[in-house]
Design a protein around this motif. Structure first.
Motif, PDB file in Angstrom:
ATOM      1  N   ASN A 192      74.098  13.055 -49.354  1.00 49.34           N
ATOM      2  CA  ASN A 192      74.741  11.845 -48.854  1.00 49.34           C
ATOM      3  C   ASN A 192      74.010  10.596 -49.357  1.00 49.34           C
ATOM      4  OD1 ASN A 192      76.699  10.419 -47.373  1.00 49.34           O
ATOM      5  ND2 ASN A 192      75.264  10.164 -45.680  1.00 49.34           N
ATOM      6  N   ASP A 193      74.767   9.624 -49.846  1.00 51.31           N
ATOM      7  CA  ASP A 193      74.251   8.347 -50.379  1.00 51.31           C
ATOM      8  C   ASP A 193      73.457   8.504 -51.672  1.00 51.31           C
ATOM      9  OD1 ASP A 193      75.463   6.663 -48.550  1.00 51.31           O
ATOM     10  OD2 ASP A 193      73.764   6.670 -47.170  1.00 51.31           O
ATOM     11  N   LYS A 194      73.532   9.640 -52.318  1.00 45.82           N
ATOM     12  CA  LYS A 194      72.865   9.820 -53.618  1.00 45.82           C
ATOM     13  C   LYS A 194      73.839   9.435 -54.727  1.00 45.82           C
ATOM     14  CE  LYS A 194      69.029  11.519 -52.067  1.00 45.82           C
ATOM     15  NZ  LYS A 194      68.421  10.616 -51.147  1.00 45.82           N
ATOM     16  N   LEU A 195      73.290   8.942 -55.827  1.00 48.01           N
ATOM     17  CA  LEU A 195      74.121   8.520 -56.946  1.00 48.01           C
ATOM     18  C   LEU A 195      74.568   9.720 -57.784  1.00 48.01           C
ATOM     19  CD1 LEU A 195      72.339   5.320 -58.280  1.00 48.01           C
ATOM     20  CD2 LEU A 195      74.525   5.462 -57.113  1.00 48.01           C
ATOM     21  N   LEU A 196      75.839   9.723 -58.138  1.00 47.76           N
ATOM     22  CA  LEU A 196      76.383  10.694 -59.077  1.00 47.76           C
ATOM     23  C   LEU A 196      77.302   9.922 -60.016  1.00 47.76           C
ATOM     24  CD1 LEU A 196      76.739  13.608 -60.059  1.00 47.76           C
ATOM     25  CD2 LEU A 196      78.630  13.832 -58.434  1.00 47.76           C
ATOM     26  N   ARG A 197      76.863   9.800 -61.245  1.00 54.38           N
ATOM     27  CA  ARG A 197      77.583   9.038 -62.272  1.00 54.38           C
ATOM     28  C   ARG A 197      77.879   7.609 -61.825  1.00 54.38           C
ATOM     29  NH1 ARG A 197      81.306  13.665 -64.960  1.00 54.38           N
ATOM     30  NH2 ARG A 197      79.562  15.009 -65.470  1.00 54.38           N
ATOM     31  N   GLY A 198      76.870   7.003 -61.249  1.00 58.80           N
ATOM     32  CA  GLY A 198      76.956   5.588 -60.892  1.00 58.80           C
ATOM     33  C   GLY A 198      77.593   5.273 -59.551  1.00 58.80           C
ATOM     34  N   ARG A 199      77.979   6.283 -58.794  1.00 56.28           N
ATOM     35  CA  ARG A 199      78.585   6.051 -57.477  1.00 56.28           C
ATOM     36  C   ARG A 199      77.808   6.800 -56.406  1.00 56.28           C
ATOM     37  NH1 ARG A 199      85.127   6.215 -57.623  1.00 56.28           N
ATOM     38  NH2 ARG A 199      85.445   4.607 -59.182  1.00 56.28           N
ATOM     39  N   LYS A 200      77.663   6.151 -55.233  1.00 58.44           N
ATOM     40  CA  LYS A 200      77.013   6.796 -54.099  1.00 58.44           C
ATOM     41  C   LYS A 200      77.980   7.776 -53.462  1.00 58.44           C
ATOM     42  CE  LYS A 200      73.544   3.605 -52.436  1.00 58.44           C
ATOM     43  NZ  LYS A 200      73.083   2.833 -51.286  1.00 58.44           N
ATOM     44  N   LEU A 201      77.549   9.015 -53.357  1.00 55.12           N
ATOM     45  CA  LEU A 201      78.379  10.037 -52.728  1.00 55.12           C
ATOM     46  C   LEU A 201      78.478   9.802 -51.228  1.00 55.12           C
ATOM     47  CD1 LEU A 201      77.161  13.350 -54.411  1.00 55.12           C
ATOM     48  CD2 LEU A 201      79.233  12.057 -54.902  1.00 55.12           C
ATOM     49  N   VAL A 202      79.651  10.073 -50.680  1.00 58.91           N
ATOM     50  CA  VAL A 202      79.857  10.062 -49.233  1.00 58.91           C
ATOM     51  C   VAL A 202      80.031  11.520 -48.829  1.00 58.91           C
ATOM     52  CG1 VAL A 202      81.369   9.343 -47.353  1.00 58.91           C
ATOM     53  CG2 VAL A 202      80.978   7.815 -49.300  1.00 58.91           C
ATOM     54  N   VAL A 203      79.044  12.061 -48.115  1.00 59.09           N
ATOM     55  CA  VAL A 203      79.092  13.467 -47.703  1.00 59.09           C
ATOM     56  C   VAL A 203      79.044  13.511 -46.183  1.00 59.09           C
ATOM     57  CG1 VAL A 203      78.011  15.736 -47.902  1.00 59.09           C
ATOM     58  CG2 VAL A 203      77.882  14.139 -49.818  1.00 59.09           C
ATOM     59  N   THR A 204      80.066  14.108 -45.589  1.00 57.33           N
ATOM     60  CA  THR A 204      80.135  14.293 -44.136  1.00 57.33           C
ATOM     61  C   THR A 204      80.697  15.677 -43.868  1.00 57.33           C
ATOM     62  OG1 THR A 204      82.383  13.432 -43.953  1.00 57.33           O
ATOM     63  CG2 THR A 204      80.605  11.840 -43.707  1.00 57.33           C
ATOM     64  N   TYR A 205      80.686  16.076 -42.595  1.00 52.74           N
ATOM     65  CA  TYR A 205      81.393  17.298 -42.236  1.00 52.74           C
ATOM     66  C   TYR A 205      82.878  17.051 -42.451  1.00 52.74           C
ATOM     67  CZ  TYR A 205      77.115  19.104 -40.182  1.00 52.74           C
ATOM     68  OH  TYR A 205      75.840  19.547 -40.002  1.00 52.74           O
ATOM     69  N   ALA A 206      83.611  18.091 -42.786  1.00 51.99           N
ATOM     70  CA  ALA A 206      85.022  17.942 -43.156  1.00 51.99           C
ATOM     71  C   ALA A 206      85.856  17.325 -42.038  1.00 51.99           C
ATOM     72  CB  ALA A 206      85.608  19.291 -43.561  1.00 51.99           C
ATOM     73  N   HIS A 207      85.566  17.607 -40.796  1.00 47.18           N
ATOM     74  CA  HIS A 207      86.351  17.040 -39.698  1.00 47.18           C
ATOM     75  C   HIS A 207      86.076  15.558 -39.504  1.00 47.18           C
ATOM     76  CE1 HIS A 207      82.535  17.778 -37.685  1.00 47.18           C
ATOM     77  NE2 HIS A 207      82.913  16.912 -36.773  1.00 47.18           N
ATOM     78  N   GLN A 208      85.038  15.026 -40.140  1.00 46.25           N
ATOM     79  CA  GLN A 208      84.688  13.609 -40.012  1.00 46.25           C
ATOM     80  C   GLN A 208      85.102  12.816 -41.244  1.00 46.25           C
ATOM     81  OE1 GLN A 208      80.482  14.036 -39.565  1.00 46.25           O
ATOM     82  NE2 GLN A 208      80.579  14.087 -37.341  1.00 46.25           N
ATOM     83  N   ALA A 209      85.944  13.397 -42.097  1.00 44.62           N
ATOM     84  CA  ALA A 209      86.338  12.722 -43.335  1.00 44.62           C
ATOM     85  C   ALA A 209      87.021  11.399 -43.009  1.00 44.62           C
ATOM     86  CB  ALA A 209      87.273  13.605 -44.133  1.00 44.62           C
ATOM     87  N   PRO A 210      86.709  10.346 -43.769  1.00 45.08           N
ATOM     88  CA  PRO A 210      87.349   9.053 -43.515  1.00 45.08           C
ATOM     89  C   PRO A 210      88.826   9.100 -43.864  1.00 45.08           C
ATOM     90  CG  PRO A 210      85.987   8.952 -45.475  1.00 45.08           C
ATOM     91  CD  PRO A 210      85.761  10.293 -44.859  1.00 45.08           C
ATOM     92  N   SER A 211      89.563   8.122 -43.347  1.00 47.95           N
ATOM     93  CA  SER A 211      90.999   8.087 -43.636  1.00 47.95           C
ATOM     94  C   SER A 211      91.237   7.824 -45.114  1.00 47.95           C
ATOM     95  CB  SER A 211      91.669   6.990 -42.802  1.00 47.95           C
ATOM     96  OG  SER A 211      91.302   5.723 -43.302  1.00 47.95           O
ATOM     97  N   THR A 212      92.412   8.215 -45.590  1.00 46.25           N
ATOM     98  CA  THR A 212      92.712   8.061 -47.016  1.00 46.25           C
ATOM     99  C   THR A 212      92.791   6.605 -47.426  1.00 46.25           C
ATOM    100  OG1 THR A 212      95.060   8.267 -46.549  1.00 46.25           O
ATOM    101  CG2 THR A 212      93.913  10.259 -47.224  1.00 46.25           C
ATOM    102  N   LYS A 213      93.168   5.703 -46.509  1.00 45.50           N
ATOM    103  CA  LYS A 213      93.202   4.276 -46.841  1.00 45.50           C
ATOM    104  C   LYS A 213      91.793   3.772 -47.155  1.00 45.50           C
ATOM    105  CE  LYS A 213      97.369   3.051 -44.375  1.00 45.50           C
ATOM    106  NZ  LYS A 213      97.971   2.259 -43.324  1.00 45.50           N
ATOM    107  N   LEU A 214      90.815   4.228 -46.376  1.00 48.05           N
ATOM    108  CA  LEU A 214      89.434   3.836 -46.620  1.00 48.05           C
ATOM    109  C   LEU A 214      88.951   4.399 -47.961  1.00 48.05           C
ATOM    110  CD1 LEU A 214      86.808   2.521 -45.652  1.00 48.05           C
ATOM    111  CD2 LEU A 214      86.275   4.643 -44.494  1.00 48.05           C
ATOM    112  N   VAL A 215      89.320   5.641 -48.242  1.00 44.67           N
ATOM    113  CA  VAL A 215      88.922   6.276 -49.509  1.00 44.67           C
ATOM    114  C   VAL A 215      89.519   5.502 -50.684  1.00 44.67           C
ATOM    115  CG1 VAL A 215      89.205   8.341 -50.935  1.00 44.67           C
ATOM    116  CG2 VAL A 215      88.596   8.567 -48.538  1.00 44.67           C
ATOM    117  N   GLN A 216      90.801   5.112 -50.580  1.00 46.11           N
ATOM    118  CA  GLN A 216      91.435   4.362 -51.657  1.00 46.11           C
ATOM    119  C   GLN A 216      90.796   3.009 -51.827  1.00 46.11           C
ATOM    120  OE1 GLN A 216      95.511   4.401 -50.450  1.00 46.11           O
ATOM    121  NE2 GLN A 216      95.899   6.451 -51.278  1.00 46.11           N
ATOM    122  N   ALA A 217      90.425   2.345 -50.732  1.00 43.68           N
ATOM    123  CA  ALA A 217      89.805   1.036 -50.817  1.00 43.68           C
ATOM    124  C   ALA A 217      88.435   1.129 -51.491  1.00 43.68           C
ATOM    125  CB  ALA A 217      89.661   0.417 -49.429  1.00 43.68           C
TER     126      ALA A 217
END
Length: 153
Positions: free
Chosen positions: A123-148
């Motif tokens: 979580n929060d580690k860089l992979l190809r210039g982007r910070k990864l967002v890693v959570t448990y699957a049931h805590q996944a953010p909404s798709t609108k947030l992901v798109q933003a």
């Protein structure tokens, strides 16, 4: 020369009998519809919101992926933390982005301890210039947030 008079009454086939049609459609509808009997109460199921969702602690949501990240890259990164039992890497199914990655994936581990290790270390580690967002699957953010996040809005 006189024109022959036409009868003003319409033909019998042009004017449907509304009573006959209504009765036919009602009997047809009753043949296809079923109603619960008054003697047996309908089984009540609680609304989905009151049922507790199972806590999947071995399945992780991985978001904010760079478009160049593929399944092989994710397997390389997450195999360091333990045995990956399943990888769901999602693609767009239609539209102008058809066939391109959605920017997130789900990684399932063989054990909860491996998933916890991956969560804390990736979580929060860089992979190809982007910070990864890693959570448990049931805590996944909404798709609108992901798109933003993916579009930089």
């Amino acid at each position: 020369m006189p024109t022959p008079e036409r009868s003003q009454s319409p033909s019998p086939s042009a004017v449907p009998s509304s009573n006959v049609q209504a009765a036919a459609s009602t009997s047809l509808a009753n043949e296809h519809l079923s109603y619960p009997s008054a003697s047996a109460p309908a089984a009540q199921t609680p609304p989905a919101s009151t049922k507790p969702r199972p806590l999947l602690q071995d399945r992780l949501y991985v978001g904010n992926l760079h478009p160049s990240v593929d399944e092989y890259t994710l397997l390389q990164v997450f195999s360091k933390f333990g045995k990956v039992s399943k990888l769901d890497f999602l693609f767009h199914k239609s539209g102008p982005m058809k066939g391109k990655p959605r920017g997130y994936a789900f990684v399932e581990f063989a054990s909860k301890d491996d998933a916890d290790k991956a969560l804390t270390h990736a979580n929060d580690k860089l992979l190809r210039g982007r910070k990864l967002v890693v959570t448990y699957a049931h805590q996944a953010p909404s798709t609108k947030l992901v798109q933003a996040v993916n579009t930089g809005e």
